[in-house]
Each structure stands twice: as structure tokens, then as C-alpha cells.
Design a protein around this motif. Structure first.
Motif, PDB file in Angstrom:
ATOM      1  N   GLY A 186      56.634  35.076  46.476  1.00 37.68           N
ATOM      2  CA  GLY A 186      55.847  35.211  47.686  1.00 37.68           C
ATOM      3  C   GLY A 186      54.364  35.133  47.364  1.00 37.68           C
ATOM      4  N   LEU A 187      53.643  34.490  48.262  1.00 36.13           N
ATOM      5  CA  LEU A 187      52.230  34.222  48.007  1.00 36.13           C
ATOM      6  C   LEU A 187      51.399  35.492  48.035  1.00 36.13           C
ATOM      7  CD1 LEU A 187      50.884  31.660  47.332  1.00 36.13           C
ATOM      8  CD2 LEU A 187      50.194  31.407  49.718  1.00 36.13           C
ATOM      9  N   GLN A 188      51.729  36.359  48.964  1.00 35.84           N
ATOM     10  CA  GLN A 188      50.941  37.580  49.109  1.00 35.84           C
ATOM     11  C   GLN A 188      51.031  38.432  47.839  1.00 35.84           C
ATOM     12  OE1 GLN A 188      49.010  38.198  51.837  1.00 35.84           O
ATOM     13  NE2 GLN A 188      48.196  39.862  50.576  1.00 35.84           N
ATOM     14  N   ALA A 189      52.240  38.571  47.336  1.00 41.58           N
ATOM     15  CA  ALA A 189      52.429  39.357  46.117  1.00 41.58           C
ATOM     16  C   ALA A 189      51.641  38.753  44.979  1.00 41.58           C
ATOM     17  CB  ALA A 189      53.912  39.414  45.767  1.00 41.58           C
ATOM     18  N   LEU A 190      51.664  37.430  44.921  1.00 42.87           N
ATOM     19  CA  LEU A 190      50.958  36.746  43.838  1.00 42.87           C
ATOM     20  C   LEU A 190      49.452  36.950  43.956  1.00 42.87           C
ATOM     21  CD1 LEU A 190      51.469  34.923  41.396  1.00 42.87           C
ATOM     22  CD2 LEU A 190      51.089  32.970  42.882  1.00 42.87           C
ATOM     23  N   THR A 191      48.930  36.851  45.164  1.00 44.00           N
ATOM     24  CA  THR A 191      47.480  37.026  45.314  1.00 44.00           C
ATOM     25  C   THR A 191      47.072  38.482  45.071  1.00 44.00           C
ATOM     26  OG1 THR A 191      47.829  37.121  47.682  1.00 44.00           O
ATOM     27  CG2 THR A 191      46.953  35.079  46.823  1.00 44.00           C
ATOM     28  N   ASP A 192      47.887  39.424  45.498  1.00 43.06           N
ATOM     29  CA  ASP A 192      47.603  40.838  45.213  1.00 43.06           C
ATOM     30  C   ASP A 192      47.503  41.067  43.715  1.00 43.06           C
ATOM     31  OD1 ASP A 192      47.414  41.730  47.754  1.00 43.06           O
ATOM     32  OD2 ASP A 192      49.457  42.526  47.865  1.00 43.06           O
ATOM     33  N   LEU A 193      48.462  40.522  43.022  1.00 39.29           N
ATOM     34  CA  LEU A 193      48.534  40.697  41.578  1.00 39.29           C
ATOM     35  C   LEU A 193      47.338  40.043  40.895  1.00 39.29           C
ATOM     36  CD1 LEU A 193      50.124  41.522  39.043  1.00 39.29           C
ATOM     37  CD2 LEU A 193      51.357  39.379  39.214  1.00 39.29           C
ATOM     38  N   THR A 194      47.069  38.808  41.294  1.00 43.34           N
ATOM     39  CA  THR A 194      45.988  38.100  40.614  1.00 43.34           C
ATOM     40  C   THR A 194      44.626  38.703  40.958  1.00 43.34           C
ATOM     41  OG1 THR A 194      46.153  36.477  42.359  1.00 43.34           O
ATOM     42  CG2 THR A 194      47.125  35.900  40.238  1.00 43.34           C
ATOM     43  N   SER A 195      44.458  39.157  42.184  1.00 38.48           N
ATOM     44  CA  SER A 195      43.161  39.742  42.499  1.00 38.48           C
ATOM     45  C   SER A 195      42.971  41.053  41.747  1.00 38.48           C
ATOM     46  CB  SER A 195      42.989  39.952  44.004  1.00 38.48           C
ATOM     47  OG  SER A 195      43.917  40.891  44.461  1.00 38.48           O
ATOM     48  N   PHE A 196      44.064  41.731  41.482  1.00 38.82           N
ATOM     49  CA  PHE A 196      43.960  42.951  40.678  1.00 38.82           C
ATOM     50  C   PHE A 196      43.591  42.596  39.238  1.00 38.82           C
ATOM     51  CE2 PHE A 196      46.004  45.893  37.689  1.00 38.82           C
ATOM     52  CZ  PHE A 196      45.227  47.002  37.959  1.00 38.82           C
ATOM     53  N   LEU A 197      44.257  41.596  38.715  1.00 38.36           N
ATOM     54  CA  LEU A 197      43.991  41.223  37.325  1.00 38.36           C
ATOM     55  C   LEU A 197      42.563  40.723  37.159  1.00 38.36           C
ATOM     56  CD1 LEU A 197      47.367  39.611  36.437  1.00 38.36           C
ATOM     57  CD2 LEU A 197      46.331  41.574  35.311  1.00 38.36           C
TER      58      LEU A 197
END
Lengths: 304, 382
Positions: B212-223
Motif C-alpha cells: 500500500g502506498l500510504q504505508a510506504l510513504t509513512d515509512l519513508t517519510s519517517f526514515l
């Protein structure tokens, strides 16, 4: 579901045996790297495909990572690309880092078993019993579909998650069996779990098992006699045989009285059916012990 | 196992490990009391004690500050020099926040706290509680305010999860390989532009499709927030914690009950500790049923009536009492068998301490004192 060490596996097996005796095609499911069910059936850890344990009773273990691999293959048209992704470090990474992915994959597997039919279009299993992880982790298993929908919003996972949610919240299809011990911490946790399940997760709790209940051997008259005898014994401490016998009786009566407090606490807080599972007085529970167990139905004291 | 407590070369940190439901929290408190009775200023770092135990430890609210446990209600403690007992409740989320506060300032800190992935990571991610328990231990130890710290570990299904968890979690944040993959998409531009890049990348598009895109963006913005400095700080700290845990001030204790699964877990833990050359103190087997006196008239309850002084006892009641005795014997024999087998497996020279099952749940200082006495007796002979 229940706290660690309360006997979830024992109760799962107990339920499985009972259902299969009633000729229900039953699947016992173990999650992750646990092999407790396999050990009870003396078959090592269960395979990932359902295997027959006894008449009408199958067992299987869910490996969430294998599920994610299968899922990835199913959703990516090119085999080559799918393989490359599965073999990449990124795949391991995302599997470990994405909240709820493991849980959704595990639930997805259960969902597919629920949907599975044989050649005659009859359901493969009438009943699926999941030996869930200890409360904290077990709750996240059930809570995550909801969380994930919020986080993911779009994509093929969302429709799958919605279906999972429907399956979980349909009381005709899914219900929770809580397992606890008649002790302070497990009882409090079980009451909390009940409230969370019913009000927050909207998953129905059908039954609560209280494990390791000491048999109610003594009538109130018996207890009076034992008390009286204990008093007499105090002036006759030289008699080891009576001391031994009365000690054992005293201990038994006190233990059950102590457990009764917690049993009453559950009965007044939880309106579901409540069943006592007798203590087996041994560490090495084998299938025969489980087969011989008789339940004690606890009268409900809570108002509907 | 506990013989060296209070001596110059004795342990300063005791870590109680074991699978869920074996009574780690209670034993940690009893060991803490043992420390205090050995004249030490002792801290028990605990996870989630039962209400009544918490009350008797003075942990009335979920205050993460250390609180002194009043010991004046203890029974006669014989010639012990009394130190003091302190207790503190672990709060994983708060400890994680403090760590962030320590390494990130101002805007960055605020952004991290607001990030959805961080909220998940710090509270619900598998391993975060274990990681933070270690972290808190390190922090308290560094302040050297106590002679002895007893750590009660979070309930994990497998006893050794506790050891792996911090490193596993840190590996997730050790983003060198992740950065190589993502940096081109995050180097420049506003979020929307980055997102566009993200979707344009074939591999990420596929990944987004899976999780899912949202999960991916959450993760990457955290990283992305998790910058090199922050990561370096966490990493250095983790190595320091690891060093502390492998060093001489620490002793690991494996707690079990006489049941198959907890015993296996304790043995696994022991093997794992040996493998990693970490200091092992011994096994504690909790809730052991001892054998009782045997009634000599066991087995022949054929008389219809028994007399004891002025009391008449029916055969029925006699049989029941005998049944209770048999139950207890069965349990005691089963325990003895499991423990003998376990001792055999553990081998010579490894301490295995047995704690007798209490009649009621352990809930107050007196009960804890009884357990401490059992620990004392064993360590005296070992």
C-alpha cells in the motif's frame, strides 16, 4: 485468546477434539514459529498445509512470510519481477518494518481456508480453531485490519482487509474463546480483553474458559468438618497421618475458595458462557488427559 | 547464584528472563528485596505488576519515577543489614520519546513525534518494549545511583526474544541500504513531487502495490527524518548497552515453572547466552509443589466411619481428603520428575533454585520475604 501460559493451546486442542468427535471437519491452526500443538500430537511442528491429525481433525501452521511471498506472486503478473522482489533484501526489510503485514497475511490464510471448498463444493472445514499468540500480540492480530485500512487506503490489500474485517465481525462466522486462569492478573486481563473485543473490535466473545480449576470436591458440611478437625489437630500435632490428610484437605479447600473469588469476578463481568477446565495435576499433559477432561459450567451471575 | 550479591566483585545488574506467566515480576521483586536485605540500595525495574503487588511496592500510579518501598512492615528479619528497596515501572513509549529528545532537537523532534510510523514503532512494534527496557536499564545504571538493579523483562513468548529484539529493531533503522534505494526519490522536491517519483520507480511501484502506498510513504517519510546523526546516536548507545550486558556487572537469570514449555524456554535462553558469551547466573524454578507427609492409613478407607477425638468423619469425607492428598502427590511427583530431568540437562555446576508454590498468590511484602528467604537458603548452600 489469553495471556501467556494460561493454556490456550490445551483449550484449542480440547475444542478441536470435541468438535471432531461431533463429526465436524475441524482445522487447528498454529501461528508463527510455535510448535505446541504439534508437540501434543507428538508430530513435531505442524506443516504449512493442513494435515490429518485424527478423524475429522486437521492441523496446520501459518508462516506469515511464506504467505506474503504467495501474495506477492499472486499480485504481480510477471514471475520474473515477483521472484526478484521476493529475493531482494527490500522484501525482508518491508516484511519486518511494515506494521501489520504479518498479521494481515496470517488472517488472509485463515480466510482462504474458511472459503476453501472440496470437489463437491462443500466447505473443506466446518470449524477453524486458531491458537492465538499471547494477549498483546493476539489483540494486534485482530485490531490490525482496522488500523491498516486507515494507513493503506488504496490498493489490492484494502479490499482483502475489508473482507477480513467482515469475516471477523460476523458473529455467525467468527467468535472468540478467551482462556484464563483463576488468578488476579489473568482475570483482569481477560475482562479487559472482553471489553476491547466487544466494544472496540466488534468481535463476539462466545465463551470463556477458566483453566486449571481445582475440582469442587467438598460440600459446605465437609468444609465445616475439616475446619473443626483442624482445630482439634492443633492440640495433637504428634499425629502425622492426620496432619497429612488434613493439610491436603485444607490446601484444597483454600485453593478452591481462592479460585472461586476470581471465577465469580469473571462471571459478574462477562455475560458469555463460562466454563471451568479442571486442573490436571501434572506437568506433562498428554492427549489422553485432554480427552478425559470434563468441564464445569459456571452459572452466570451477570445481568444480561 | 546470588552468593556474591553485596560483595565487591558481585553483580550490579540482574536480569530476569523467562516465558510469559512464570512469575518473573514477582521473582524480580523478591530478588530486589533480597538485595535490600543484603544491605544494598536496590532498584527493581518492573513491567506490569499485578495490582496488589504494585500496591505493596508502592507503585500506586503509573509514574515512571523510582519510588522507595517502605520496608518497615517486614517481619523480624534477623541479623540482616537493611539496605533500601526502590521500584520503577517501565514505560516503553515514554523511554523512546526521551531518547528522541536526547538526540533530536526542535523541529526534527516535533516532526518525529508527529510521524505516524514513529507512533507505531515506539509503542506497538515487536521488540520496542524489549529495546526500551534495555535502554532504561542503561540509563539508570549510568547514573550509578543504585548498588543493584533488578530488571524484570517484558513478557515474550520465547524467552530469548528479549536478547534479539533491540538489535532487530535497530537493524530496521540502520538504513544505509535503504537510503541507497530511496535517496534519488527523496533528495529534492516537495512531497507531491517525491510521491510522483516514488510511483515512477518501477520497483517501488510494485512494493507500493503490495503493502500500500500510504504505508510506504509513512515509512519513508519517517526514515527521512531519521537522519544520520540520530541514527549514529542510537547506534552508539546500542553498542554501549550491549557491552554492559555482556560485561561483568551483569548476570542473567532464567525463570521457569516446572512445566515443559517454560523449562524448554529457559534452557534455550541459557544456550543462547552461552553462545553469545553472556554472563549467566542460574535457573530459578518457580511454583514447585513439594512432597507432603504421607498419611499412614492411606489406601484402606473401608471403615464406614472414622473418629478423630470427638468428631465423626464419614467414609465419604475421608475418601475426599485422601483424594486431595493424592492430587497433591501427583503434582509434586510430576514437578520432581521434570526438575530432575532439567537438572540433568543443565549439567553439573549450574545453579537451579527451586521456589515452593505459595498457598495464595504472592501479593505483599511478607510473601516476597518468604521467597527471599528461599533464595537465601539456596544461595547459602551454593
Amino acid at each position: 485468546m489469553g495471556k501467556g501460559g494460561v493454556g490456550k493451546t490445551t483449550v484449542s486442542v480440547l475444542l478441536g477434539m470435541e468438535a471432531s468427535r461431533r463429526k465436524k471437519k475441524t482445522l487447528l491452526v498454529e501461528l508463527g514459529d510455535s510448535d505446541a500443538i504439534g508437540k501434543i500430537f507428538a508430530s513435531g511442528s505442524l506443516p504449512e498445509e493442513p494435515s490429518l491429525l485424527s478423524e475429522c481433525l486437521w492441523g496446520a501452521r501459518i508462516n506469515p512470510k511464506a504467505e506474503l511471498e504467495a501474495y506477492t506472486r499472486a499480485h504481480i503478473n510477471s514471475n520474473l519481477v515477483a521472484n526478484r522482489i521476493i529475493e531482494s533484501r527490500l522484501f525482508d526489510y518491508l516484511f519486518a518494518a511494515t506494521p501489520g503485514l504479518k498479521e494481515v497475511m496470517s488472517l488472509g490464510r485463515i480466510w482462504r481456508w474458511e472459503q476453501a471448498v472440496d470437489k463437491a463444493s462443500l466447505p473443506l472445514f466446518d470449524l477453524i480453531i486458531v491458537d492465538s499468540p499471547a494477549t498483546g500480540h493476539g489483540l494486534s492480530l485482530l485490531r490490525l485490519p482496522g488500523h491498516l485500512v486507515q494507513m493503506i487506503r488504496v490498493g489490492p490489500l484494502v479490499s482483502q482487509i475489508n473482507e477480513l474485517q467482515n469475516l471477523l465481525q460476523n458473529p455467525q462466522k467468527t467468535s472468540l474463546a478467551l482462556v484464563t486462569l483463576p488468578q488476579e492478573l489473568p482475570v483482569n486481563e481477560t475482562i479487559e480483553l472482553y471489553d476491547t473485543a466487544e466494544s472496540l473490535l466488534k468481535i463476539s466473545v462466545r465463551i470463556v474458559f477458566i483453566n486449571q480449576v481445582w475440582p469442587a470436591l467438598y460440600t459446605s458440611d465437609d468444609i465445616k468438618s475439616v475446619n473443626h478437625l483442624s482445630d482439634s489437630l492443633r492440640s495433637d500435632s504428634s499425629n502425622p497421618s492426620w496432619t497429612a490428610l488434613l493439610d491436603a484437605a485444607r490446601r484444597h479447600i483454600d485453593k478452591r475458595a481462592h479460585q472461586d473469588k476470581y471465577i465469580a469476578q469473571i462471571a459478574s463481568a462477562i455475560p458469555s458462557k463460562i466454563v471451568g477446565v479442571p486442573f490436571s495435576f501434572t506437568n506433562d499433559l498428554i492427549l489422553d488427559d485432554i480427552n478425559r477432561m470434563t468441564f464445569e459450567v459456571i452459572p452466570s451471575s451477570s445481568s444480561p | 547464584m546470588l552468593t556474591h550479591i553485596g560483595k565487591a566483585e558481585g553483580p550490579e545488574i540482574l536480569i530476569c528472563c523467562g516465558s510469559g506467566g512464570v512469575g518473573k515480576t514477582t521473582l524480580s521483586a523478591a530478588i530486589g528485596l533480597y538485595g535490600a536485605l543484603s544491605g544494598l540500595k536496590t532498584l527493581v525495574l518492573t513491567i506490569d505488576p499485578a495490582r496488589r503487588l504494585a500496591d505493596s511496592l508502592g507503585l500506586k500510579d503509573f509514574n515512571a519515577e523510582a519510588q522507595q518501598v517502605p520496608l518497615d512492615q517486614l517481619p523480624d528479619i534477623g541479623g540482616c543489614t537493611l539496605g533500601s528497596l526502590h521500584a520503577m515501572m517501565l514505560d516503553a513509549k515514554r523511554t523512546f520519546d526521551q531518547l528522541i529528545e536526547c538526540y533530536a532537537s526542535g523541529v526534527l523532534r516535533k516532526k518525529i513525534f508527529e510521524n505516524r510510523y514513529y507512533q507505531y514503532l515506539s509503542n506497538h512494534m515487536a521488540g520496542s518494549h524489549e529495546y526500551m527496557a534495555m535502554e532504561k536499564l542503561f540509563e539508570v545504571y549510568s547514573q550509578s545511583r543504585y548498588d543493584l538493579i533488578v530488571l524484570d523483562t517484558p513478557p515474550t513468548r520465547r524467552a530469548l526474544d528479549f536478547l534479539d529484539a533491540p538489535q532487530r529493531l535497530l537493524n530496521l533503522l540502520g538504513h544505509s541500504f535503504f537510503w541507497k534505494l530511496f535517496k534519488p526519490y527523496f533528495k529534492a522536491g516537495r512531497w507531491s513531487v517525491r510521491l510522483l517519483h516514488l510511483i515512477a520507480s518501477p520497483i517501488l511501484r510494485v512494493v507500493g502495490k503490495i503493502i500500500g502506498l500510504q504505508a510506504l510513504t509513512d515509512l519513508t517519510s519517517f526514515l527521512q527524518l531519521w537522519d544520520d546523526m540520530l541514527f549514529e546516536g542510537f547506534n552508539q548507545r546500542a553498542s554501549a548497552v550491549k557491552k554492559l550486558l555482556s560485561g561483568h556487572p551483569t548476570l542473567f537469570l532464567a525463570v521457569a515453572t516446572p512445566q515443559r514449555q517454560p523449562l524448554n524456554e529457559a534452557m534455550f535462553l541459557y544456550e543462547k547466552l552461552c553462545e553469545n558469551r553472556m554472563p549467566f547466573g542460574g535457573f530459578i524454578i518457580n511454583r514447585v509443589h513439594g512432597t507432603q507427609l504421607q498419611p499412614s492409613f492411606a489406601g484402606h478407607y473401608k471403615k464406614s466411619e472414622f473418629h478423630y477425638f470427638d468428631t465423626k468423619i464419614s467414609r465419604d469425607l475421608m475418601t475426599k481428603m485422601h483424594q486431595s492428598y493424592l492430587y497433591h502427590e501427583r503434582m509434586a511427583r510430576s514437578d520432581a520428575r521434570s526438575i530432575a530431568e532439567f537438572r540433568n540437562k543443565a549439567g553439573e555446576g549450574i545453579d537451579v533454585v527451586e521456589i515452593l508454590s505459595a498457598e495464595e498468590e504472592v501479593s505483599d511484602l511478607r510473601d516476597l520475604y518468604q521467597i527471599s528467604r528461599q533464595l537465601m537458603r539456596f544461595s547459602g548452600s551454593g
